[in-house]
Each structure stands twice: as structure tokens, then as C-alpha cells.
Design a protein around this motif. Structure first.
Motif, mmCIF file in Angstrom:
data_model
loop_
_atom_site.group_PDB
_atom_site.id
_atom_site.type_symbol
_atom_site.label_atom_id
_atom_site.label_comp_id
_atom_site.label_asym_id
_atom_site.label_seq_id
_atom_site.Cartn_x
_atom_site.Cartn_y
_atom_site.Cartn_z
ATOM 1 N N GLU A 124 -0.910 7.308 -0.050
ATOM 2 C CA GLU A 124 -2.356 8.659 0.552
ATOM 3 C C GLU A 124 -3.622 7.826 1.285
ATOM 4 O OE1 GLU A 124 -4.081 11.087 -3.074
ATOM 5 O OE2 GLU A 124 -1.835 11.694 -3.517
ATOM 6 N N GLN A 125 -3.666 6.650 0.489
ATOM 7 C CA GLN A 125 -4.879 6.043 1.300
ATOM 8 C C GLN A 125 -4.168 5.376 2.362
ATOM 9 O OE1 GLN A 125 -6.617 4.290 -2.454
ATOM 10 N NE2 GLN A 125 -7.465 3.315 -0.490
ATOM 11 N N LEU A 126 -3.010 5.079 2.603
ATOM 12 C CA LEU A 126 -1.946 4.231 3.441
ATOM 13 C C LEU A 126 -2.226 5.478 4.907
ATOM 14 C CD1 LEU A 126 -0.772 2.158 5.432
ATOM 15 C CD2 LEU A 126 0.960 2.705 4.157
ATOM 16 N N ASP A 162 0.049 -1.105 -0.074
ATOM 17 C CA ASP A 162 0.391 -0.114 0.532
ATOM 18 C C ASP A 162 0.706 1.227 -0.228
ATOM 19 O OD1 ASP A 162 -2.518 -1.054 0.642
ATOM 20 O OD2 ASP A 162 -2.434 -2.075 1.666
ATOM 21 N N GLU A 163 1.913 1.127 0.621
ATOM 22 C CA GLU A 163 2.886 2.547 0.986
ATOM 23 C C GLU A 163 4.001 2.407 -0.218
ATOM 24 O OE1 GLU A 163 5.070 4.906 2.158
ATOM 25 O OE2 GLU A 163 3.558 4.923 2.916
ATOM 26 N N VAL A 164 3.291 1.189 -1.584
ATOM 27 C CA VAL A 164 4.409 1.779 -3.108
ATOM 28 C C VAL A 164 2.769 2.195 -4.100
ATOM 29 C CG1 VAL A 164 5.535 0.219 -4.472
ATOM 30 C CG2 VAL A 164 5.604 -0.022 -2.370
ATOM 31 N N ALA A 201 -7.277 5.942 5.737
ATOM 32 C CA ALA A 201 -8.436 6.017 5.101
ATOM 33 C C ALA A 201 -8.568 4.405 3.990
ATOM 34 C CB ALA A 201 -8.367 6.560 3.440
ATOM 35 N N GLY A 202 -8.237 3.385 4.944
ATOM 36 C CA GLY A 202 -8.469 2.420 4.713
ATOM 37 C C GLY A 202 -7.819 1.763 3.784
ATOM 38 N N ALA A 203 -6.200 1.138 3.406
ATOM 39 C CA ALA A 203 -5.502 0.765 2.405
ATOM 40 C C ALA A 203 -6.193 -0.739 1.729
ATOM 41 C CB ALA A 203 -3.989 0.974 3.169
ATOM 42 N N PRO A 204 -6.556 -0.721 0.761
ATOM 43 C CA PRO A 204 -6.872 -1.901 -0.054
ATOM 44 C C PRO A 204 -5.373 -3.519 0.310
ATOM 45 C CG PRO A 204 -6.497 0.077 -1.848
ATOM 46 C CD PRO A 204 -5.963 -0.200 -0.026
ATOM 47 N N SER A 205 -6.559 -3.852 0.021
ATOM 48 C CA SER A 205 -5.445 -5.330 -0.145
ATOM 49 C C SER A 205 -5.032 -5.981 -1.049
ATOM 50 C CB SER A 205 -6.362 -6.232 1.308
ATOM 51 O OG SER A 205 -5.775 -7.332 1.191
ATOM 52 N N PHE A 206 -4.104 -6.975 -1.011
ATOM 53 C CA PHE A 206 -3.554 -7.470 -2.141
ATOM 54 C C PHE A 206 -3.744 -8.885 -2.225
ATOM 55 C CE2 PHE A 206 -1.670 -3.185 -1.804
ATOM 56 C CZ PHE A 206 -1.200 -2.736 -3.259
ATOM 57 N N GLY A 207 -4.618 -9.442 -1.249
ATOM 58 C CA GLY A 207 -4.796 -10.532 -1.982
ATOM 59 C C GLY A 207 -3.452 -11.495 -1.598
#
Length: 430
Positions: free
Chosen positions: A307-309, A301-303, A313-319
Motif C-alpha cells: 500500500e505504501q509503495l 516493499d511490494e511484498v 508514501a515513502g516505502a520503508p528501506s530493508f537495509g
């Protein structure tokens, strides 16, 4: 870029393999509600249905290789789980510590009370959002782990323990309802859904009831309705159908994000992210003030979503993108081995539960069935912690007990639960 026609074929093929694996396990169990159902209920919409809709509305920017790899991995992981489950021998692995069948009701109320007491200060701090718990969830993403996640964990324990008591249905209903009320105040849909999973697994593996395909369809339809109501009550879905689908697709971006990691040729991390997800994620921020935000899968998420991280704001998951970042093309092998181990252990603890009818073994069955009994964000596969909780339940169940039991000598499981158990101080016990 993969064509829509090929994408349809890949999704359909992977889903077919998943369904066939589920049917195989259902025949082994004699019940269409089984240990694969919780992951099935979450995987089909999140990894298949909504991504399929997304592809048709918004298209896909993934390469053919990334698309094929992700859906092949999803299929292989589930097949490996079923194979490991089916190949596990009926031998019952014995655990340390004697156990008994006391204190379950008292412990359930204690866990529920502690969960409420731990979470009340957080509710007081964000009292203006009591009617909108989703905002509490958004405001407590960082720095509130001990209150947020521990109270959820205690609510799950309360539900599990009360189910194994001989209390009246009214008492059991009261504890479960209060636990679900507490979890609703956390503002997370998954927290409430986990209680539903606990109830259906108890119905099959603790109560010993088999569920036909027709009744399973009815039960899954009811669960789907619960999920829809939770979505409607906890998030804004937009004004039109397109906005609604785009909002919901945000909860099914695991496959798209994993494909993005593959197509970006992300530098190999050699297992670092997996290790961090299973270590740093477990340390409370209060004990580790300098705990980074970008550990484990959050590093991705940092990469990709900095901005979300940074905004919490709820950083997406990458499975499975995290495993691909760690192991590259060998991620499918790693996840297949994990699936084999999880399936084998699930059968081991189902066998134990059949013999002991004890909540400690049911806790392990739920954990291995992919029920989120450890609702900690960014956590890996917390198997050591699950085993410690199971051993703790065994230990406290014997406090003040008149009769104490050891694991049975039986080498194979039986359909007759607990009756074969003998007190640890009885003649001939082991």
C-alpha cells in the motif's frame, strides 16, 4: 522470539565491535574524524540507538537467529572496511587523463546555477509547498528524478569545487550557503547532512588537519543538533513522547525490516535485486516510461508494504535485507567483501588526494566514505558512476589551463600534497 535481555547483549556487542573498528581506523589516520565518521553518525542512531529504544517500548517480533544475523553482519561489514583500509598498500593507482587546477570556481558557480535552474520548474509546480519542502519531497517521489536528484548532485559538486579554490572565505561561504538552501528546498534531511559530511572530510583529508577525540565529540554533538533541528523542521513527531519515538523509529526500521525478510524465509532471488538496484535505478523514468516501481530493494516493499509503495508514501528501506533476499545466509560474506573493497579503495583515493589535492580524488573519498553524493532512491553502489564523475572533473579542470599535470610517479603517498606534481610537458614527467 528473542528476549529483551539477549537483544540488549547483541546490540551492545555489535556496537562495541563497531566502536573498536572506528578507534583502530582513527589511530591509523591520526584523526578521530575520518572516512568512517559519516557512516558511523548515521548507523549508530538508525541501527543501534533507536532500535534499542524501540525494542524496550514496543518489543521485538524477530527470531533469535534473525536478530543475531543482522547485528553480526553490521559488525562484520565495518570490520571488513577497516581491515581493507589498513591493509591497502601505499601505492598510488594512476588514472587516465591529464589534469590541472583551473576552473574550479567557475565550475562551482555553473553547477550551482544549473542546479537552481533545473529545480525552479519543480518549485513553481509545487509553489504552495515552498514553506513546507517536505511536502515537495513527498509529491516528487516518482517521475521527477531528473529535476530532484540531478539538482542535488550539482549542489554537492558546487560545494566540493568551491572548497578547492583560492577564493575568499566570503565567496566560499556564499556558494555553500546557497547550495544548502537549494538542498533544504528538497525537503530531505539527508541531503543537507551530506554537505556537513563534505565539510568535515575536507577539513581532514584536503586541508590536512587532524582532529582530536575531544574536538570530534564536539563536532558530532553539533551534527546531532543539526539532525534534531532537521527532524523538527521536516516531520510531524506527534504530541507525546511515545508518538515521537514511534515516528522517529520509522527512520530506523532498516534492521527490523531485514529481520522480517529473514524470518519470513523469503524466496532466494540469486542476486536479481542487487543487479536491478545497480542498473534499473540509474535509468530516468523519462527514458524508460515503463520503468517498474518494484525493482531492486523496492521489490521487498511490494511484498511487505504494497500500500505504501503504490501510494508513493515513502516505502520503508530493508537495509541488508535486500542482500539476504538475494544470497541467503551468504549475505554476510557478500557484504564483508564489499566492505573490504570499499575500505581498500578509500585508502587508495586518500593516498591520491594527499598527493594531488584535487577535487576529483576528494569526490571519490567522499563517495567511498558513504556520503550520499548520488542522492538517487533505490540505487545500489554506483562505483562506475563515481569514477566517471571523477574523470570528468579531471578533464574539465584542464580546459584553458597553462599547466597540465599527470599523476605522479611516486609509488607511495607522502604527507606533502601536490608539491611533487610536475607539468605533463616538463622534462622527465611521465
Amino acid at each position: 522470539m528473542i528476549s529483551i535481555q539477549l537483544a540488549n547483549m547483541v546490540i551492545a556487542s555489535s556496537l562495541l565491535i563497531l566502536v573498536l573498528a572506528y578507534v583502530k581506523l582513527s589511530r591509523i589516520e591520526g584523526s578521530y574524524i575520518n572516512v568512517l565518521v559519516p557512516s558511523l553518525i548515521t548507523a549508530i542512531p538508525a541501527s543501534y540507538f533507536f532500535p534499542w529504544i524501540y525494542v524496550h517500548i514496543f518489543g521485538t517480533g524477530a527470531s533469535r537467529y534473525a536478530f543475531l544475523y543482522v547485528y553480526a553482519t553490521l559488525a562484520v561489514e565495518n570490520v571488513a572496511f577497516v581491515y581493507g583500509y589498513s591493509r591497502a598498500r601505499a601505492k598510488v593507482i594512476r588514472l587516465p587523463f591529464h589534469f590541472s587546477y583551473q576552473n574550479f570556481g567557475r565550475l562551482a558557480w555553473i553547477c550551482l546555477g544549473l542546479g537552481v535552474l533545473i529545480y525552479v520548474p519543480l518549485l513553481m509546480q509545487f509553489r504552495e509547498f515552498l514553506l513546507d519542502p517536505r511536502e515537495i519531497y513527498k509529491q516528487t517521489r516518482t517521475g521527477f528524478g531528473p529535476q530532484f536528484y540531478v539538482s542535488s548532485f550539482l549542489a554537492y559538486l558546487a560545494v566540493i569545487l568551491i572548497l578547492f579554490t583560492k577564493r575568499s572565505w566570503l565567496t566560499k561561504t556564499a556558494v555553500i550557503a546557497l547550495a544548502m538552501g537549494l538542498l533544504l528546498l528538497h525537503g530531505s534531511k539527508g541531503h543537507v547532512l551530506n554537505v556537513v559530511f563534505l565539510l568535515i572530510l575536507f577539513h581532514v583529508y584536503a586541508a590536512g588537519r587532524k582532529v582530536s577525540l575531544g574536538r570530534t565529540f564536539i563536532a558530532c554533538s553539533a551534527i546531532a543538533l543539526v539532525v534534531v533541528l532537521l527532524f523538527a523542521g521536516t516531520m510531524s513527531l506527534g504530541e507525546g513522547p511515545r508518538e515521537m519515538l514511534e515516528a522517529i523509529s520509522g527512520y530506523s526500521d532498516y534492521t527490523r525490516n531485514a529481520m522480517m525478510v529473514i524470518d519470513e524465509h523469503f524466496p532466494l532471488q540469486y542476486g536479481r535485486l542487487t543487479i536491478e538496484a545497480n542498473t534499473i535505478a540509474l535509468v530516468p523514468r523519462a527514458l524508460m516510461p515503463n520503468k517498474p516501481k518494484d525493482f531492486g530493494g523496492l521489490y521487498l516493499d511490494e511484498v511487505f508494504y504494497p500500500e505504501q509503495l503504490d501510494a508513493d508514501a515513502g516505502a520503508p528501506s530493508f537495509g541488508m535485507g535486500m542482500q539476504y533476499a538475494d544470497f541467503g545466509a551468504l549475505a554476510i560474506v557478500y557484504l564483508a567483501l564489499c566492505g573490504l573493497l570499499r575500505g581498500w579503495l578509500a585508502r587508495v583515493f586518500v593516498n591520491r588526494l594527499t598527493l594531488t589535492h584535487h577535487p576529483s580524488d576528494f569526490f571519490m573519498v567522499a563517495f567511498l566514505a558513504d556520503v550520499g553524493v548520488f542522492p538517487v532512491g533505490g540505487i545500489g553502489w554506483f562505483l562506475p558512476g563515481a569514477l566517471l564523475v571523477a574523470l570528468f572533473i579531471r578533464r574539465v579542470s584542464r580546459i584553458g589551463a597553462d599547466k597540465v599535470y599527470r599523476d605522479p610517479q611516486k609509488k607511495t603517498s607522502s604527507l606533502r600534497p601536490t608539491r611533487m606534481l610536475r607539468p605533463a610537458n616538463s622534462p622527465g614527467s611521465v
